[in-house]
Enzyme design. Structure first.
Site, mmCIF file in Angstrom:
data_model
loop_
_atom_site.group_PDB
_atom_site.id
_atom_site.type_symbol
_atom_site.label_atom_id
_atom_site.label_comp_id
_atom_site.label_asym_id
_atom_site.label_seq_id
_atom_site.Cartn_x
_atom_site.Cartn_y
_atom_site.Cartn_z
ATOM 1 N N HIS A 129 -4.479 -2.634 10.134
ATOM 2 C CA HIS A 129 -5.792 -3.241 10.386
ATOM 3 C C HIS A 129 -6.638 -2.416 11.359
ATOM 4 C CE1 HIS A 129 -4.716 -6.706 8.088
ATOM 5 N NE2 HIS A 129 -3.764 -7.100 8.915
ATOM 6 N N ASP A 142 1.547 -5.330 2.126
ATOM 7 C CA ASP A 142 1.499 -6.389 3.124
ATOM 8 C C ASP A 142 0.779 -7.616 2.564
ATOM 9 O OD1 ASP A 142 1.744 -6.480 6.416
ATOM 10 O OD2 ASP A 142 0.089 -7.700 5.689
ATOM 11 N N HIS A 153 -1.546 -9.166 4.010
ATOM 12 C CA HIS A 153 -2.964 -9.015 4.341
ATOM 13 C C HIS A 153 -3.478 -7.646 3.881
ATOM 14 C CE1 HIS A 153 -1.143 -11.713 7.403
ATOM 15 N NE2 HIS A 153 -2.244 -12.420 7.182
ATOM 16 N N ASP A 209 5.522 -9.891 5.271
ATOM 17 C CA ASP A 209 4.926 -11.212 5.470
ATOM 18 C C ASP A 209 4.474 -11.854 4.157
ATOM 19 O OD1 ASP A 209 3.048 -9.197 5.360
ATOM 20 O OD2 ASP A 209 1.872 -9.889 7.066
#
Length: 343
Positions: free
Chosen positions: A158, A193, A195, A282
């Site tokens: 990120h 991931d 996200h 995740d």
């Protein structure tokens, strides 16, 4: 397979973050390291300490303005009367560029996208060693290893060239890809991931030498909200070199593997000479963030499928938060990929 990790990476210990306006314990805890180390060892990995690679590999993907901020902001913040124990922004510009604030408060807002990445006295060194683990894994692959695993914590995908966000400070996957570029002309980054890897996308968005592909929960109602949509294809020279595959919430193994097949088609069309896998665990059905409902056996199938590309591969740890199966999920992925065996 060799795995790289330095103990300094555990020292960053964020206390809280805001989620839907409520203060909650920060889930990016040092204990993640112990679970992941156990998972890597169970897959047959040997754990090695990376070398200090200096500022060069990090400066290759991040601006000097931003790196200077990360290194010095904590000391500056502590000079503010009544300041919080950790650097947490309370103001953000609605547009960036042009003037640059001189104050620590203004710079924190400028360089931090959200409240999920508080900076303490240990953050800078932890983030550096995390990045150096990625560099070391990339160098191992450049030296002939078919694959290597970087236990990067804090994570990185990120982080933009000049912005921290989502628990991330230095973009380890981007650092690995840029390191590989010293030896090869084209590198693909495959982000699995939960996200979207918005920082990685941003760093390479205008470049044709690094293909960025991300499978993730549809951001229309999920972090990072503003990035990760299917119509984001790159810009300028990089138009057509970014590929997003947003998935419906609670999608399970079959949907994820189907999306991987689509991702592989794009990766093969790019004909990369090396691959970086931004490995988020995740997406697991029992992860605290929920989201995509991938099972532990599903991670094994994902690892096996990615190995089928037959590319020299750097596996960079991204998300995956505290749950009983965290280490098992890493073991499943690495074992599926090939574990300690040469492909």
């Amino acid at each position: 397979m060799k795995a790289f990790y330095a103990e300094e990476q555990k020292r960053h210990d964020p206390k809280a973050f805001l989620s839907s306006g409520a203060q909650k314990p920060n889930p990016e805890k040092p204990e993640r390291v112990e679970r992941l180390l156990a998972g890597a060892r169970a897959a047959g990995c040997t754990i090695e300490r990376p070398r200090d690679h200096g500022p060069g590999p990090v400066a290759a993907v991040h601006t000097p303005e931003y790196l200077d901020f990360l290194e010095h902001i904590f000391v500056r913040w502590q000079r503010i009367e009544g300041a919080s124990a950790e650097v947490i922004p309370n103001i953000h510009p609605i547009a960036r560029g042009g003037s640059y604030p001189a104050s620590a408060v203004g710079q924190a807002g400028y360089h931090m996208a959200d409240t999920a990445c508080p900076i303490s006295s240990e953050t800078w060194q932890s983030a550096l060693w995390s990045a150096w683990s990625a560099v070391e894994a990339a160098e191992a692959v450049m030296s002939g290893a078919p694959a290597a695993y970087a236990l990067c914590r804090p994570p990185g995908h990120h982080a933009f060239a000049d912005v921290a966000g989502g628990f991330c400070f230095i973009n380890n996957s981007a650092v690995a890809a840029q390191t590989l570029r010293k030896n090869v002309a084209r590198v693909a980054i495959l982000d699995v991931d939960l996200h979207h890897g918005n920082g990685t996308q941003g760093i390479f968005y205008a470049r044709p030498d690094v293909l960025t592909v991300s499978l993730h929960a549809d951001p229309v109602r999920f972090y990072p909200f503003f990035w990760g949509h299917a119509d984001e294809r790159g810009e300028g020279a990089g138009l057509g070199y970014n590929f997003n595959l947003p998935l419906a919430r609670k999608s399970g193994d079959a949907a994820f593997l189907d999306a991987l097949d689509v991702a592989f088609q794009r990766i093969r069309a790019f004909a990369p000479e090396a691959l970086v896998v931004a490995l988020g665990l995740d997406a697991f059905e029992g992860d605290p963030f929920g989201g995509l409902s991938v099972t532990t056996p599903g991670f094994s199938r994902i690892g096996e499928a990615i190995a089928g590309l037959g590319l020299p591969t750097v596996i960079v740890q991204e998300g995956g938060y505290l749950c009983d199966e965290l280490g098992d999920n890493l073991t499943a992925f690495l074992t599926g990929f090939g574990g300690g065996k040469k492909r």
